[in-house]
Enzyme design. Sequence first.
Site, PDB file in Angstrom:
ATOM      1  CB  SER A  55      34.058  12.555  -9.193  1.00 46.82           C
ATOM      2  OG  SER A  55      35.043  13.383  -9.778  1.00 46.82           O
ATOM      3  CE1 TYR A 107      35.064   9.577 -14.499  1.00 43.54           C
ATOM      4  CE2 TYR A 107      35.468  11.755 -13.577  1.00 43.54           C
ATOM      5  CZ  TYR A 107      35.498  10.373 -13.457  1.00 43.54           C
ATOM      6  OH  TYR A 107      35.939   9.808 -12.290  1.00 43.54           O
ATOM      7  CE  LYS A 144      32.371   8.807 -10.411  1.00 40.98           C
ATOM      8  NZ  LYS A 144      32.435   7.331 -10.338  1.00 40.98           N
TER       9      LYS A 144
END
Length: 304
Positions: A143, A169, A173
């Site tokens: 990401s 998050y 990633k």
Amino acid sequence: MPDLTGRTFVVTGGTGGLGYWAGEQLAAAGGSVVIAARNPERGAAALRSLYSHVPGADARFVRLDLADLSSVADAAAELAALPRIDALIANAGVLASRGRQTTPDGFESMIGTNFLGHFALIGRMLPALLEQPVATRIVHLGSISHEFFRLDLDDLQASTGRFREFRTYGRSKLAVMTSGFELDRRLRLAGASAASLVAHPGYSVDELAPRRDILPTPKSAPAPVRTAYRAIAQGKDAGAWPLVAAATDPGAAGGQYWGPSGWRQLKGRPAVVAAKSYARDPAIARPLWAAAEHLTGVTYDLPS
């Protein structure tokens, strides 16, 4: 994309979003697709849509809940029994929306699902993947968010201080990417034919993708919003192409990072792109790897 007839691809989280589109694109090129995902109802809807848009498609569903290590073990055993796996696309992931949550195994949900679940799945499947009649590719979903954060190995599961959803998050990633690059280093040290690559979708949204009858219903937006999105974003169908390219492009190789080739990697045709140097740092990867093996109880028989 090359003719994929006779080749088999496992896509985690293939019932919607990027995973669904990767499955449809692979099937359209003749590949056999195995959707490994949590919800059988969504799996059935995804298969119906896939069969509708790719007549004669060869596709099936395997239940996999990456948030539950017992489900991971069951799915890994079923998937490892496949006679051939040309690529495992580790796409599935979650973004928490109600504060810090935990998996049935007690892990923070984003680290537990996005990173640890896939780490355990790949580790359990690896002996079978190394014995495949083909050089299997393992493609990890990275990401752009990895560019904004650094890993905190002392608080990997965001259990202290104020919980920040997007930071957690992004770190999940980054952990996926760091372990994906580290896996390729270890495969090279072992002299294995399998390769580990990382790919990301840029800024991809449902609102710009063609409509599909899958569950849940993909987001839609009025024309002015779609017009605004097009300046910096692309549909999730386009966002899936870097994953598919990493899995199928004849020139793809282990350790590469695929993503959109446009401005700031937000959109564009798939290409090999640059990741932040700390995502490739072995000094960070080694303790992260050790932590993942400790937390999941899954060890990789590879040199470090």
